[in-house]
Design a protein around this motif. Structure first.
Motif, PDB file in Angstrom:
ATOM      1  N   GLU A  87       0.887  -1.325  -0.053  1.00 15.69           N
ATOM      2  CA  GLU A  87       0.005  -0.081  -0.079  1.00 15.69           C
ATOM      3  C   GLU A  87       1.024   1.423   0.027  1.00 15.69           C
ATOM      4  OE1 GLU A  87      -1.337  -0.533   4.230  1.00 15.69           O
ATOM      5  OE2 GLU A  87      -2.926  -0.996   3.039  1.00 15.69           O
ATOM      6  N   PRO A  88       0.248   2.401  -0.417  1.00 15.66           N
ATOM      7  CA  PRO A  88       1.242   3.501  -0.395  1.00 15.66           C
ATOM      8  C   PRO A  88       1.506   3.931   0.889  1.00 15.66           C
ATOM      9  CG  PRO A  88      -1.086   3.894  -1.529  1.00 15.66           C
ATOM     10  CD  PRO A  88      -1.012   2.638  -0.911  1.00 15.66           C
ATOM     11  N   GLU A  89       2.841   4.599   0.917  1.00 18.20           N
ATOM     12  CA  GLU A  89       3.347   4.758   2.339  1.00 18.20           C
ATOM     13  C   GLU A  89       2.382   5.875   3.242  1.00 18.20           C
ATOM     14  OE1 GLU A  89       5.945   3.541   3.760  1.00 18.20           O
ATOM     15  OE2 GLU A  89       6.213   2.189   1.839  1.00 18.20           O
ATOM     16  N   LYS A  90       1.827   6.704   2.570  1.00 21.42           N
ATOM     17  CA  LYS A  90       0.732   7.535   3.481  1.00 21.42           C
ATOM     18  C   LYS A  90      -0.224   6.821   4.030  1.00 21.42           C
ATOM     19  CE  LYS A  90      -2.446  11.390   3.079  1.00 21.42           C
ATOM     20  NZ  LYS A  90      -3.531  11.736   2.127  1.00 21.42           N
ATOM     21  N   GLN A  91      -0.905   5.680   3.395  1.00 19.07           N
ATOM     22  CA  GLN A  91      -1.759   4.797   3.996  1.00 19.07           C
ATOM     23  C   GLN A  91      -1.037   4.019   5.252  1.00 19.07           C
ATOM     24  OE1 GLN A  91      -3.706   2.215   1.115  1.00 19.07           O
ATOM     25  NE2 GLN A  91      -4.639   3.854   0.088  1.00 19.07           N
ATOM     26  N   LYS A  92       0.201   3.445   4.958  1.00 21.77           N
ATOM     27  CA  LYS A  92       0.990   2.767   6.152  1.00 21.77           C
ATOM     28  C   LYS A  92       1.139   3.594   7.496  1.00 21.77           C
ATOM     29  CE  LYS A  92       3.047  -0.567   3.196  1.00 21.77           C
ATOM     30  NZ  LYS A  92       4.396  -0.915   2.792  1.00 21.77           N
ATOM     31  N   SER A  93       1.318   5.066   7.118  1.00 25.42           N
ATOM     32  CA  SER A  93       1.516   5.852   8.159  1.00 25.42           C
ATOM     33  C   SER A  93       0.213   6.286   9.074  1.00 25.42           C
ATOM     34  CB  SER A  93       2.110   7.244   7.682  1.00 25.42           C
ATOM     35  OG  SER A  93       3.348   7.119   7.263  1.00 25.42           O
ATOM     36  N   GLU A  94      -0.792   6.148   8.182  1.00 26.35           N
ATOM     37  CA  GLU A  94      -2.042   6.485   8.717  1.00 26.35           C
ATOM     38  C   GLU A  94      -2.469   5.157   9.722  1.00 26.35           C
ATOM     39  OE1 GLU A  94      -4.561   7.426   5.625  1.00 26.35           O
ATOM     40  OE2 GLU A  94      -3.761   9.358   5.402  1.00 26.35           O
ATOM     41  N   LEU A  95      -2.154   4.046   9.391  1.00 26.24           N
ATOM     42  CA  LEU A  95      -2.232   2.709  10.079  1.00 26.24           C
ATOM     43  C   LEU A  95      -1.516   2.936  11.410  1.00 26.24           C
ATOM     44  CD1 LEU A  95      -3.350  -0.032  10.255  1.00 26.24           C
ATOM     45  CD2 LEU A  95      -1.196  -0.748   9.084  1.00 26.24           C
ATOM     46  N   LEU A  96      -0.306   3.475  11.305  1.00 26.12           N
ATOM     47  CA  LEU A  96       0.618   3.444  12.452  1.00 26.12           C
ATOM     48  C   LEU A  96      -0.096   4.509  13.511  1.00 26.12           C
ATOM     49  CD1 LEU A  96       3.101   3.082  14.196  1.00 26.12           C
ATOM     50  CD2 LEU A  96       4.134   4.604  12.639  1.00 26.12           C
ATOM     51  N   ARG A  97      -0.415   5.724  12.960  1.00 22.06           N
ATOM     52  CA  ARG A  97      -1.002   6.763  13.735  1.00 22.06           C
ATOM     53  C   ARG A  97      -2.517   6.464  14.393  1.00 22.06           C
ATOM     54  NH1 ARG A  97       1.157   9.934  10.041  1.00 22.06           N
ATOM     55  NH2 ARG A  97      -0.744  10.344   9.015  1.00 22.06           N
ATOM     56  N   GLY A  98      -3.139   5.507  13.802  1.00 24.28           N
ATOM     57  CA  GLY A  98      -4.579   4.986  14.104  1.00 24.28           C
ATOM     58  C   GLY A  98      -4.187   3.726  14.984  1.00 24.28           C
ATOM     59  N   LEU A  99      -3.531   3.236  15.455  1.00 22.28           N
ATOM     60  CA  LEU A  99      -3.276   1.963  15.873  1.00 22.28           C
ATOM     61  C   LEU A  99      -3.445   2.042  17.521  1.00 22.28           C
ATOM     62  CD1 LEU A  99      -2.707  -0.959  15.556  1.00 22.28           C
ATOM     63  CD2 LEU A  99      -0.219  -0.582  16.246  1.00 22.28           C
ATOM     64  N   GLU A 100      -4.638   1.659  18.010  1.00 23.31           N
ATOM     65  CA  GLU A 100      -4.846   1.663  19.386  1.00 23.31           C
ATOM     66  C   GLU A 100      -4.324   0.352  20.221  1.00 23.31           C
ATOM     67  OE1 GLU A 100      -9.210   0.916  21.682  1.00 23.31           O
ATOM     68  OE2 GLU A 100      -9.031   2.991  20.472  1.00 23.31           O
ATOM     69  N   VAL A 101      -4.140   0.758  21.179  1.00 21.73           N
ATOM     70  CA  VAL A 101      -3.632   0.101  22.281  1.00 21.73           C
ATOM     71  C   VAL A 101      -4.580  -0.415  23.382  1.00 21.73           C
ATOM     72  CG1 VAL A 101      -1.576  -1.035  24.005  1.00 21.73           C
ATOM     73  CG2 VAL A 101      -1.156   0.467  21.914  1.00 21.73           C
ATOM     74  N   PRO A 102      -5.547  -1.133  23.353  1.00 23.72           N
ATOM     75  CA  PRO A 102      -6.590  -1.084  24.335  1.00 23.72           C
ATOM     76  C   PRO A 102      -6.141  -1.268  25.849  1.00 23.72           C
ATOM     77  CG  PRO A 102      -6.933  -2.756  22.548  1.00 23.72           C
ATOM     78  CD  PRO A 102      -5.595  -2.083  22.424  1.00 23.72           C
ATOM     79  N   GLY A 103      -6.934  -0.667  26.743  1.00 21.18           N
ATOM     80  CA  GLY A 103      -6.718  -0.953  28.254  1.00 21.18           C
ATOM     81  C   GLY A 103      -6.351  -2.457  28.496  1.00 21.18           C
ATOM     82  N   LEU A 104      -5.477  -2.689  29.404  1.00 20.14           N
ATOM     83  CA  LEU A 104      -5.259  -4.055  29.979  1.00 20.14           C
ATOM     84  C   LEU A 104      -5.330  -5.129  29.022  1.00 20.14           C
ATOM     85  CD1 LEU A 104      -7.631  -3.860  33.004  1.00 20.14           C
ATOM     86  CD2 LEU A 104      -5.152  -3.329  33.086  1.00 20.14           C
ATOM     87  N   ALA A 105      -4.327  -4.660  27.837  1.00 20.45           N
ATOM     88  CA  ALA A 105      -4.178  -5.516  26.760  1.00 20.45           C
ATOM     89  C   ALA A 105      -2.817  -5.563  26.176  1.00 20.45           C
ATOM     90  CB  ALA A 105      -5.244  -5.367  25.612  1.00 20.45           C
ATOM     91  N   THR A 106      -2.660  -6.719  25.183  1.00 16.11           N
ATOM     92  CA  THR A 106      -1.250  -6.641  24.472  1.00 16.11           C
ATOM     93  C   THR A 106      -1.619  -6.220  23.085  1.00 16.11           C
ATOM     94  OG1 THR A 106      -0.403  -7.615  26.441  1.00 16.11           O
ATOM     95  CG2 THR A 106       0.942  -7.884  24.222  1.00 16.11           C
ATOM     96  N   VAL A 107      -0.784  -5.454  22.500  1.00 19.89           N
ATOM     97  CA  VAL A 107      -0.846  -5.553  20.903  1.00 19.89           C
ATOM     98  C   VAL A 107       0.577  -6.272  20.446  1.00 19.89           C
ATOM     99  CG1 VAL A 107      -0.910  -4.070  18.937  1.00 19.89           C
ATOM    100  CG2 VAL A 107      -2.385  -3.415  20.820  1.00 19.89           C
ATOM    101  N   LEU A 108       0.276  -7.139  19.456  1.00 21.38           N
ATOM    102  CA  LEU A 108       1.551  -7.814  19.153  1.00 21.38           C
ATOM    103  C   LEU A 108       2.043  -7.415  17.772  1.00 21.38           C
ATOM    104  CD1 LEU A 108       0.140 -11.562  20.049  1.00 21.38           C
ATOM    105  CD2 LEU A 108       1.842 -10.183  21.117  1.00 21.38           C
ATOM    106  N   PHE A 109       3.101  -7.394  17.323  1.00 15.55           N
ATOM    107  CA  PHE A 109       3.688  -7.308  15.881  1.00 15.55           C
ATOM    108  C   PHE A 109       4.612  -8.621  15.722  1.00 15.55           C
ATOM    109  CE2 PHE A 109       2.406  -2.799  17.244  1.00 15.55           C
ATOM    110  CZ  PHE A 109       2.321  -2.227  16.035  1.00 15.55           C
ATOM    111  N   PRO A 110       3.951  -9.724  15.532  1.00 13.40           N
ATOM    112  CA  PRO A 110       4.581 -10.918  15.353  1.00 13.40           C
ATOM    113  C   PRO A 110       5.266 -11.001  13.944  1.00 13.40           C
ATOM    114  CG  PRO A 110       2.393 -11.568  15.468  1.00 13.40           C
ATOM    115  CD  PRO A 110       2.607  -9.952  15.437  1.00 13.40           C
ATOM    116  N   PRO A 111       6.085 -12.283  13.807  1.00  9.06           N
ATOM    117  CA  PRO A 111       6.563 -12.542  12.556  1.00  9.06           C
ATOM    118  C   PRO A 111       5.232 -12.982  11.791  1.00  9.06           C
ATOM    119  CG  PRO A 111       8.098 -13.289  13.954  1.00  9.06           C
ATOM    120  CD  PRO A 111       6.808 -12.699  14.778  1.00  9.06           C
ATOM    121  N   SER A 112       5.187 -12.827  10.591  1.00 10.97           N
ATOM    122  CA  SER A 112       3.946 -13.222   9.710  1.00 10.97           C
ATOM    123  C   SER A 112       2.639 -12.806  10.141  1.00 10.97           C
ATOM    124  CB  SER A 112       3.838 -14.662   9.655  1.00 10.97           C
ATOM    125  OG  SER A 112       3.369 -15.226  11.052  1.00 10.97           O
ATOM    126  N   GLY A 113       2.800 -11.465  10.625  1.00 10.85           N
ATOM    127  CA  GLY A 113       1.463 -10.603  11.038  1.00 10.85           C
ATOM    128  C   GLY A 113       1.971  -9.111  10.854  1.00 10.85           C
TER     129      GLY A 113
END
Length: 163
Positions: A87-113
């Motif tokens: 995807e265009p870099e602009k959309q990737k940057s928007e995905l990053l800025r919009g990434l929520e980390v819910p309360g009492l939760a863990t967000v994963l950035f694993p291999p093949s994800g």
């Protein structure tokens, strides 16, 4: 005198052990980054891929505003589960800025994800290097890390998963 030296040594060893156990957790009070690593890129590559776990220990959601590193021109997010990895870099940057980390939760950035793409590397990254990275959260502020460059830490020498 001997007693105070023994107590001092015991306290020092205990604190050192606690620090060694906490090495992989880099908390801001509300947020911690765990098990962060960057895969060694091939020789001459201008891109590297990184993986992290972000744990939110508060009851309130937070949001990632930016991930930056002086080792790369920019850091974006690739999400294998969400459309085209090209995807265009602009959309990737928007995905990053919009990434929520819910309360009492863990967000994963694993291999093949979902992963971090370090684009426009300013110097070669080699196994054993530590890359400075700043993750900025809306509520939690800036979290400064040094992410090691290493092979997949979840696989042993026979290639089996240790999960």
């Amino acid at each position: 005198m001997r007693f105070s030296v023994k107590v001092g040594v015991a306290v020092g060893l205990t604190l050192g052990s606690i620090a060694a156990l906490a090495f992989d957790a880099r908390p801001t009070g509300r947020l911690a980054v765990l098990a962060a690593w960057i895969r060694p890129p091939s020789t001459g590559a201008t891109k590297a891929t990184g993986y992290i776990k972000i744990r939110n220990m508060s009851g309130e959601a937070d949001r990632i505003l930016a991930i930056e590193s002086p080792a790369a021109e920019r850091v974006t997010v690739n999400d294998a589960g969400q459309g085209d990895r090209h995807e265009p870099e602009k959309q990737k940057s928007e995905l990053l800025r919009g990434l929520e980390v819910p309360g009492l939760a863990t967000v994963l950035f694993p291999p093949s994800g979902r992963d971090l793409a370090f684009l426009g590397l300013k110097a070669p990254l080699r196994e054993g290097d530590e890359v400075p990275v700043t993750v900025t959260f809306e509520r939690g502020g800036a979290l400064e890390l040094f992410i090691p460059v290493r092979r997949d830490p979840t696989a042993d020498t026979q290639g089996q998963s240790l999960n």
